[in-house]
Design a protein around this motif. Structure first.
Motif, PDB file in Angstrom:
ATOM      1  N   HIS A 299       0.838  -1.196   0.000  1.00 61.71           N
ATOM      2  CA  HIS A 299       0.000   0.000   0.000  1.00 61.71           C
ATOM      3  C   HIS A 299       0.880   1.256   0.000  1.00 61.71           C
ATOM      4  CE1 HIS A 299      -3.176   2.807   0.929  1.00 61.71           C
ATOM      5  NE2 HIS A 299      -4.079   1.845   0.921  1.00 61.71           N
ATOM      6  N   PRO A 300       0.652   2.177  -0.917  1.00 63.89           N
ATOM      7  CA  PRO A 300       1.527   3.352  -1.024  1.00 63.89           C
ATOM      8  C   PRO A 300       1.450   4.301   0.165  1.00 63.89           C
ATOM      9  CG  PRO A 300      -0.386   3.594  -2.456  1.00 63.89           C
ATOM     10  CD  PRO A 300      -0.410   2.189  -1.950  1.00 63.89           C
ATOM     11  N   ASP A 301       0.401   4.198   0.969  1.00 70.46           N
ATOM     12  CA  ASP A 301       0.241   5.119   2.099  1.00 70.46           C
ATOM     13  C   ASP A 301       0.722   4.540   3.424  1.00 70.46           C
ATOM     14  OD1 ASP A 301      -0.922   7.019   0.438  1.00 70.46           O
ATOM     15  OD2 ASP A 301      -2.942   6.255   0.774  1.00 70.46           O
ATOM     16  N   LEU A 302       1.204   3.305   3.411  1.00 64.52           N
ATOM     17  CA  LEU A 302       1.549   2.642   4.675  1.00 64.52           C
ATOM     18  C   LEU A 302       3.010   2.853   5.035  1.00 64.52           C
ATOM     19  CD1 LEU A 302       0.058   0.767   6.766  1.00 64.52           C
ATOM     20  CD2 LEU A 302       1.386  -1.089   5.762  1.00 64.52           C
ATOM     21  N   GLN A 303       3.246   3.330   6.257  1.00 62.18           N
ATOM     22  CA  GLN A 303       4.600   3.483   6.777  1.00 62.18           C
ATOM     23  C   GLN A 303       5.025   2.245   7.556  1.00 62.18           C
ATOM     24  OE1 GLN A 303       6.726   6.234   6.290  1.00 62.18           O
ATOM     25  NE2 GLN A 303       8.255   4.871   7.159  1.00 62.18           N
ATOM     26  N   CYS A 304       4.203   1.812   8.502  1.00 63.39           N
ATOM     27  CA  CYS A 304       4.528   0.647   9.336  1.00 63.39           C
ATOM     28  C   CYS A 304       3.340  -0.305   9.382  1.00 63.39           C
ATOM     29  CB  CYS A 304       4.836   1.049  10.786  1.00 63.39           C
ATOM     30  SG  CYS A 304       6.219   2.172  10.984  1.00 63.39           S
ATOM     31  N   LEU A 305       3.630  -1.587   9.455  1.00 59.69           N
ATOM     32  CA  LEU A 305       2.607  -2.589   9.706  1.00 59.69           C
ATOM     33  C   LEU A 305       2.950  -3.266  11.019  1.00 59.69           C
ATOM     34  CD1 LEU A 305       0.071  -4.057   8.775  1.00 59.69           C
ATOM     35  CD2 LEU A 305       1.544  -5.709   7.586  1.00 59.69           C
ATOM     36  N   VAL A 306       2.062  -3.131  11.989  1.00 63.32           N
ATOM     37  CA  VAL A 306       2.309  -3.613  13.345  1.00 63.32           C
ATOM     38  C   VAL A 306       1.544  -4.916  13.571  1.00 63.32           C
ATOM     39  CG1 VAL A 306       1.964  -3.077  15.803  1.00 63.32           C
ATOM     40  CG2 VAL A 306       2.710  -1.285  14.223  1.00 63.32           C
ATOM     41  N   GLY A 307       2.149  -5.837  14.311  1.00 61.06           N
ATOM     42  CA  GLY A 307       1.472  -7.081  14.654  1.00 61.06           C
ATOM     43  C   GLY A 307       2.438  -8.244  14.643  1.00 61.06           C
ATOM     44  N   LYS A 308       1.964  -9.401  14.965  1.00 61.25           N
ATOM     45  CA  LYS A 308       2.802 -10.596  15.027  1.00 61.25           C
ATOM     46  C   LYS A 308       3.454 -10.856  13.666  1.00 61.25           C
ATOM     47  CE  LYS A 308       0.374 -13.022  18.768  1.00 61.25           C
ATOM     48  NZ  LYS A 308      -0.624 -12.007  19.139  1.00 61.25           N
ATOM     49  N   GLY A 309       4.780 -10.987  13.685  1.00 68.91           N
ATOM     50  CA  GLY A 309       5.518 -11.209  12.452  1.00 68.91           C
ATOM     51  C   GLY A 309       5.873  -9.936  11.709  1.00 68.91           C
ATOM     52  N   ASN A 310       5.436  -8.801  12.218  1.00 69.75           N
ATOM     53  CA  ASN A 310       5.745  -7.506  11.604  1.00 69.75           C
ATOM     54  C   ASN A 310       6.420  -6.620  12.652  1.00 69.75           C
ATOM     55  OD1 ASN A 310       4.464  -7.896   8.865  1.00 69.75           O
ATOM     56  ND2 ASN A 310       2.681  -8.309  10.152  1.00 69.75           N
ATOM     57  N   VAL A 311       6.212  -5.330  12.612  1.00 72.41           N
ATOM     58  CA  VAL A 311       6.760  -4.461  13.660  1.00 72.41           C
ATOM     59  C   VAL A 311       6.123  -4.873  14.990  1.00 72.41           C
ATOM     60  CG1 VAL A 311       6.963  -2.099  14.509  1.00 72.41           C
ATOM     61  CG2 VAL A 311       7.119  -2.557  12.048  1.00 72.41           C
ATOM     62  N   PRO A 312       6.923  -5.202  16.002  1.00 68.14           N
ATOM     63  CA  PRO A 312       6.342  -5.654  17.271  1.00 68.14           C
ATOM     64  C   PRO A 312       5.450  -4.595  17.904  1.00 68.14           C
ATOM     65  CG  PRO A 312       8.697  -6.135  17.185  1.00 68.14           C
ATOM     66  CD  PRO A 312       8.398  -5.237  16.016  1.00 68.14           C
TER      67      PRO A 312
END
Length: 337
Positions: A299-312
């Motif tokens: 997604h062009p607007d997403l900076q971080c994706l948080v959650g299990k397996g992603n940014v803690p």
């Protein structure tokens, strides 16, 4: 002209200063500047300014971390012909432009810095301290108007990005626009993980591009534990600017008969949009988590994706030196000039 090793030492000294390791007079001076910044911009509360300062001093201004970061860029900081680089800083959270300035400072180029009117007190103070300690060593000039530069790094809204693209298109540039962050929940998060997620949502009042403004949850998700965790920041409702936004958005939902949930300090509202208004956390439902995450990462607007397996959980507002805004490597860009 200071070489790279001396600049790293200067940044380490700046980190110690921010950690309160200076003289009593220096500590008093820093405190006075933080209070001045709060009077100037009511969003820059002492709590959140201190948080930004701890993040910068702890993540960015450590000698070993700086050396390890720059080891991946042989020859950085030694341009054969220094360029004039204009940096347009944002002002949504305290010292949000620090990483761009620091990278420019280390690059060996001549930096022209245009600050946001919302955040034009803290960074000039730090630049003044460096000038006091190392006269003539910062290679930075703060300007109201940027022109005649050889390259530009500009951060702003989608609207301002159109102007930046128009004016800076013929120069090497990095132009950043609105971004935000999201979280994917499974429904199996512990209370501690949800409390950490509350940090990702609520720190800096949710004004940063690394703040989670939308959560994706499975069908049948129970929102009560999330609402309980978000009460960790119930105190924000005592802040008049935040409370005005909460009251306004609550009134809109009531008038439009739009379904919402609340814990009296944040509103949950189902929406397709990743971006949510201040005081509102959007949510949406998913069926296939892996497919959703794959789509979000593109997604062009997403900076971080948080959650299990992603940014803690709880780490979105703790970027490392190589967590570049919009994923664009500013060191490589400056080295290429």
């Amino acid at each position: 002209m200071m070489d790279l090793s001396h600049k790293i030492a200067a940044l380490e000294r700046l980190g110690a200063y921010l950690n309160g390791q200076g003289t009593a007079a220096e500590r008093d001076g820093l405190q006075a500047v933080k209070e001045q910044a709060y009077r100037h911009n009511g969003w820059f509360t002492p709590e959140f300014t201190d948080l930004a300062i701890r993040g910068i001093s702890g993540q960015f201004l450590q000698k070993d971390a700086l050396n390890a970061w720059l080891a991946g860029y042989p020859g950085f900081g030694q341009p054969s012909a220094p360029k004039k680089v204009g940096i347009v800083a944002a002002g949504n959270i305290p010292l949000v432009g620090f990483h761009d300035w620091m990278t420019g400072y280390l690059s060996g180029h001549d930096i022209r810095l245009k600050l946001s009117s919302k955040d034009n007190i803290l960074l000039p103070h730090l630049l003044a301290k460096l000038e006091e300690w190392y006269p003539g060593g910062s290679s930075t000039t703060v300007q109201d108007i940027l022109k005649d530069c050889d390259a530009y790094i500009a951060t702003g809204s989608n609207n301002s990005a159109r102007y930046f693209n128009y004016y800076f298109s013929k120069y090497p540039h990095i132009i950043r626009r609105n971004r935000t962050s999201a979280a994917v929940l499974t429904g199996e998060e512990t209370p501690a993980e949800l409390e950490a997620l509350a940090d990702d949502v609520m720190l800096y009042f949710g004004l940063g591009c690394r703040n989670v403004t939308k959560v994706f949850v499975p069908e049948g998700y129970d929102f009560n534990p999330l609402l309980a965790a978000l009460k960790k920041y119930a105190r924000l409702a005592d802040h008049h600017k935040y409370k005005n936004n909460y009251d306004y958005n609550l009134a809109l939902y009531l008038l439009n008969l739009s379904p919402y949930q609340t814990n009296d300090s944040v509103l949950l509202h189902e929406s397709e949009s990743l971006f949510s208004p201040l005081s509102v956390l959007h949510y949406g439902f998913y069926q296939e988590r892996a497919m959703l995450e794959a789509e979000l990462k593109q997604h062009p607007d997403l900076q971080c994706l948080v959650g299990k397996g992603n940014v803690p959980f709880g780490q979105a507002q703790q970027p490392a030196l190589n967590d570049y805004a919009d994923g664009v490597d500013t060191v490589a860009f400056l080295q290429s000039l």
